[in-house]
Design a protein around this motif. Structure first.
Motif, PDB file in Angstrom:
ATOM      1  N   ALA A   1       0.831  -1.203   0.000  1.00  0.00           N
ATOM      2  CA  ALA A   1       0.000   0.000   0.000  1.00  0.00           C
ATOM      3  C   ALA A   1       0.866   1.253   0.000  1.00  0.00           C
ATOM      4  CB  ALA A   1      -0.931  -0.009   1.211  1.00  0.00           C
ATOM      5  N   SER A   2       1.960   1.236   0.732  1.00  0.00           N
ATOM      6  CA  SER A   2       2.873   2.379   0.773  1.00  0.00           C
ATOM      7  C   SER A   2       3.542   2.593  -0.584  1.00  0.00           C
ATOM      8  CB  SER A   2       3.928   2.159   1.859  1.00  0.00           C
ATOM      9  OG  SER A   2       4.845   3.213   1.872  1.00  0.00           O
ATOM     10  N   ALA A   3       3.983   1.503  -1.212  1.00  0.00           N
ATOM     11  CA  ALA A   3       4.599   1.607  -2.542  1.00  0.00           C
ATOM     12  C   ALA A   3       3.586   2.114  -3.565  1.00  0.00           C
ATOM     13  CB  ALA A   3       5.154   0.250  -2.973  1.00  0.00           C
ATOM     14  N   ARG A   4       2.331   1.651  -3.451  1.00  0.00           N
ATOM     15  CA  ARG A   4       1.276   2.110  -4.358  1.00  0.00           C
ATOM     16  C   ARG A   4       1.033   3.605  -4.174  1.00  0.00           C
ATOM     17  NH1 ARG A   4      -3.095  -0.768  -2.644  1.00  0.00           N
ATOM     18  NH2 ARG A   4      -3.912   0.972  -1.483  1.00  0.00           N
ATOM     19  N   ALA A   5       1.004   4.076  -2.931  1.00  0.00           N
ATOM     20  CA  ALA A   5       0.802   5.496  -2.650  1.00  0.00           C
ATOM     21  C   ALA A   5       1.948   6.327  -3.231  1.00  0.00           C
ATOM     22  CB  ALA A   5       0.677   5.728  -1.153  1.00  0.00           C
TER      23      ALA A   5
ATOM     24  N   LEU B   1      -0.146  14.773 -17.500  1.00  0.00           N
ATOM     25  CA  LEU B   1      -1.261  13.947 -17.040  1.00  0.00           C
ATOM     26  C   LEU B   1      -2.594  14.548 -17.490  1.00  0.00           C
ATOM     27  CD1 LEU B   1      -1.519  11.386 -15.244  1.00  0.00           C
ATOM     28  CD2 LEU B   1      -1.996  12.929 -13.351  1.00  0.00           C
ATOM     29  N   GLU B   2      -3.407  13.733 -18.159  1.00  0.00           N
ATOM     30  CA  GLU B   2      -4.730  14.179 -18.589  1.00  0.00           C
ATOM     31  C   GLU B   2      -5.693  14.177 -17.411  1.00  0.00           C
ATOM     32  OE1 GLU B   2      -6.185  12.078 -21.993  1.00  0.00           O
ATOM     33  OE2 GLU B   2      -4.224  12.097 -22.950  1.00  0.00           O
ATOM     34  N   GLU B   3      -6.788  14.916 -17.543  1.00  0.00           N
ATOM     35  CA  GLU B   3      -7.750  15.048 -16.453  1.00  0.00           C
ATOM     36  C   GLU B   3      -8.341  13.704 -16.041  1.00  0.00           C
ATOM     37  OE1 GLU B   3     -11.900  17.383 -15.393  1.00  0.00           O
ATOM     38  OE2 GLU B   3     -10.760  17.997 -17.148  1.00  0.00           O
ATOM     39  N   ALA B   4      -8.654  12.850 -17.015  1.00  0.00           N
ATOM     40  CA  ALA B   4      -9.234  11.535 -16.697  1.00  0.00           C
ATOM     41  C   ALA B   4      -8.252  10.690 -15.881  1.00  0.00           C
ATOM     42  CB  ALA B   4      -9.624  10.809 -17.980  1.00  0.00           C
ATOM     43  N   ALA B   5      -6.986  10.701 -16.272  1.00  0.00           N
ATOM     44  CA  ALA B   5      -5.975   9.944 -15.535  1.00  0.00           C
ATOM     45  C   ALA B   5      -5.806  10.509 -14.130  1.00  0.00           C
ATOM     46  CB  ALA B   5      -4.651   9.969 -16.289  1.00  0.00           C
ATOM     47  N   HIS B   6      -5.825  11.830 -14.020  1.00  0.00           N
ATOM     48  CA  HIS B   6      -5.714  12.463 -12.703  1.00  0.00           C
ATOM     49  C   HIS B   6      -6.878  12.044 -11.798  1.00  0.00           C
ATOM     50  CE1 HIS B   6      -4.745  15.377  -9.633  1.00  0.00           C
ATOM     51  NE2 HIS B   6      -5.996  15.799  -9.681  1.00  0.00           N
ATOM     52  N   THR B   7      -8.082  11.993 -12.357  1.00  0.00           N
ATOM     53  CA  THR B   7      -9.267  11.605 -11.592  1.00  0.00           C
ATOM     54  C   THR B   7      -9.169  10.157 -11.116  1.00  0.00           C
ATOM     55  OG1 THR B   7     -10.608  13.189 -12.821  1.00  0.00           O
ATOM     56  CG2 THR B   7     -11.786  11.436 -11.673  1.00  0.00           C
ATOM     57  N   VAL B   8      -8.713   9.272 -11.993  1.00  0.00           N
ATOM     58  CA  VAL B   8      -8.558   7.860 -11.612  1.00  0.00           C
ATOM     59  C   VAL B   8      -7.514   7.730 -10.509  1.00  0.00           C
ATOM     60  CG1 VAL B   8      -7.776   5.597 -12.409  1.00  0.00           C
ATOM     61  CG2 VAL B   8      -9.324   6.948 -13.826  1.00  0.00           C
ATOM     62  N   LEU B   9      -6.389   8.426 -10.644  1.00  0.00           N
ATOM     63  CA  LEU B   9      -5.348   8.362  -9.619  1.00  0.00           C
ATOM     64  C   LEU B   9      -5.854   8.912  -8.287  1.00  0.00           C
ATOM     65  CD1 LEU B   9      -2.219   9.424 -11.664  1.00  0.00           C
ATOM     66  CD2 LEU B   9      -2.735   7.154 -10.763  1.00  0.00           C
ATOM     67  N   LYS B  10      -6.651   9.972  -8.342  1.00  0.00           N
ATOM     68  CA  LYS B  10      -7.216  10.537  -7.121  1.00  0.00           C
ATOM     69  C   LYS B  10      -8.080   9.489  -6.414  1.00  0.00           C
ATOM     70  CE  LYS B  10      -9.813  14.544  -5.462  1.00  0.00           C
ATOM     71  NZ  LYS B  10     -10.983  14.020  -4.826  1.00  0.00           N
ATOM     72  N   HIS B  11      -8.921   8.803  -7.186  1.00  0.00           N
ATOM     73  CA  HIS B  11      -9.760   7.754  -6.595  1.00  0.00           C
ATOM     74  C   HIS B  11      -8.901   6.630  -6.005  1.00  0.00           C
ATOM     75  CE1 HIS B  11     -12.571   4.498  -5.998  1.00  0.00           C
ATOM     76  NE2 HIS B  11     -11.827   3.759  -6.783  1.00  0.00           N
ATOM     77  N   LEU B  12      -7.916   6.166  -6.761  1.00  0.00           N
ATOM     78  CA  LEU B  12      -7.081   5.061  -6.287  1.00  0.00           C
ATOM     79  C   LEU B  12      -6.318   5.452  -5.026  1.00  0.00           C
ATOM     80  CD1 LEU B  12      -5.690   3.661  -9.658  1.00  0.00           C
ATOM     81  CD2 LEU B  12      -7.579   2.772  -8.269  1.00  0.00           C
ATOM     82  N   GLY B  13      -5.949   6.715  -4.916  1.00  0.00           N
ATOM     83  CA  GLY B  13      -5.252   7.186  -3.726  1.00  0.00           C
ATOM     84  C   GLY B  13      -6.146   7.281  -2.511  1.00  0.00           C
ATOM     85  N   GLU B  14      -7.460   7.313  -2.724  1.00  0.00           N
ATOM     86  CA  GLU B  14      -8.415   7.424  -1.622  1.00  0.00           C
ATOM     87  C   GLU B  14      -9.001   6.083  -1.190  1.00  0.00           C
ATOM     88  OE1 GLU B  14     -11.219  10.224  -3.204  1.00  0.00           O
ATOM     89  OE2 GLU B  14      -9.904  11.936  -2.817  1.00  0.00           O
ATOM     90  N   VAL B  15      -8.604   4.996  -1.838  1.00  0.00           N
ATOM     91  CA  VAL B  15      -9.107   3.664  -1.472  1.00  0.00           C
ATOM     92  C   VAL B  15      -8.698   3.371  -0.036  1.00  0.00           C
ATOM     93  CG1 VAL B  15      -8.837   1.194  -1.949  1.00  0.00           C
ATOM     94  CG2 VAL B  15      -9.105   2.797  -3.833  1.00  0.00           C
ATOM     95  N   LYS B  16      -9.649   2.933   0.766  1.00  0.00           N
ATOM     96  CA  LYS B  16      -9.426   2.731   2.204  1.00  0.00           C
ATOM     97  C   LYS B  16      -8.969   1.320   2.562  1.00  0.00           C
ATOM     98  CE  LYS B  16     -10.889   6.827   3.325  1.00  0.00           C
ATOM     99  NZ  LYS B  16      -9.921   7.876   3.312  1.00  0.00           N
ATOM    100  N   ARG B  17      -8.773   0.464   1.581  1.00  0.00           N
ATOM    101  CA  ARG B  17      -8.319  -0.896   1.882  1.00  0.00           C
ATOM    102  C   ARG B  17      -6.850  -1.046   1.490  1.00  0.00           C
ATOM    103  NH1 ARG B  17      -9.917  -1.903  -3.438  1.00  0.00           N
ATOM    104  NH2 ARG B  17     -11.983  -1.047  -3.705  1.00  0.00           N
ATOM    105  N   LEU B  18      -6.236  -2.112   1.952  1.00  0.00           N
ATOM    106  CA  LEU B  18      -4.806  -2.317   1.717  1.00  0.00           C
ATOM    107  C   LEU B  18      -4.493  -2.947   0.366  1.00  0.00           C
ATOM    108  CD1 LEU B  18      -3.591  -3.557   5.207  1.00  0.00           C
ATOM    109  CD2 LEU B  18      -3.367  -1.281   4.195  1.00  0.00           C
ATOM    110  N   TYR B  19      -5.511  -3.169  -0.442  1.00  0.00           N
ATOM    111  CA  TYR B  19      -5.292  -3.784  -1.748  1.00  0.00           C
ATOM    112  C   TYR B  19      -6.137  -3.058  -2.778  1.00  0.00           C
ATOM    113  CZ  TYR B  19      -9.860  -5.857  -0.940  1.00  0.00           C
ATOM    114  OH  TYR B  19     -11.185  -6.023  -0.688  1.00  0.00           O
TER     115      TYR B  19
END
Length: 91
Positions: free
Chosen positions: A26-30, A42-60
């Protein structure tokens, strides 16, 4: 005295090395997500996806989330190939 509740099953809780490995992943992913978000191209769509992935509350990440991250890293990062058959660890 019985309280009227039944135990239906036991949920395994990872411990020790497995939990440590999940935290390190999880730390490496962050770190990867943060590095990618700093890209000037970085395009807006990619930025939005990364924002979501960074906010995932689980360890996977789910398999689909891993594929999205791999695709963005392939497009904007420093990897040479997309890993489409990655396996995620689920609780």
């Amino acid at each position: 005295m019985w309280n009227g509740l039944y135990l239906r099953g036991v949920i395994p809780i990872p411990g020790g090395k497995e939990l440590d490995l999940r935290w390190r992943n999880a730390s490496a992913r962050a770190d990867c997500i943060s590095r990618l978000q700093e890209s000037d191209k970085l395009e807006e769509a990619a930025h939005t996806v990364l924002k979501h992935l960074g906010e995932v509350k689980r360890l996977y990440l789910t398999a689909f989330e891993e594929k999205l991250l791999n695709l963005i890293e392939f497009e904007y990062g420093n990897i040479d190939e997309i890993v489409l058959n990655s396996q995620s660890t689920k609780d």
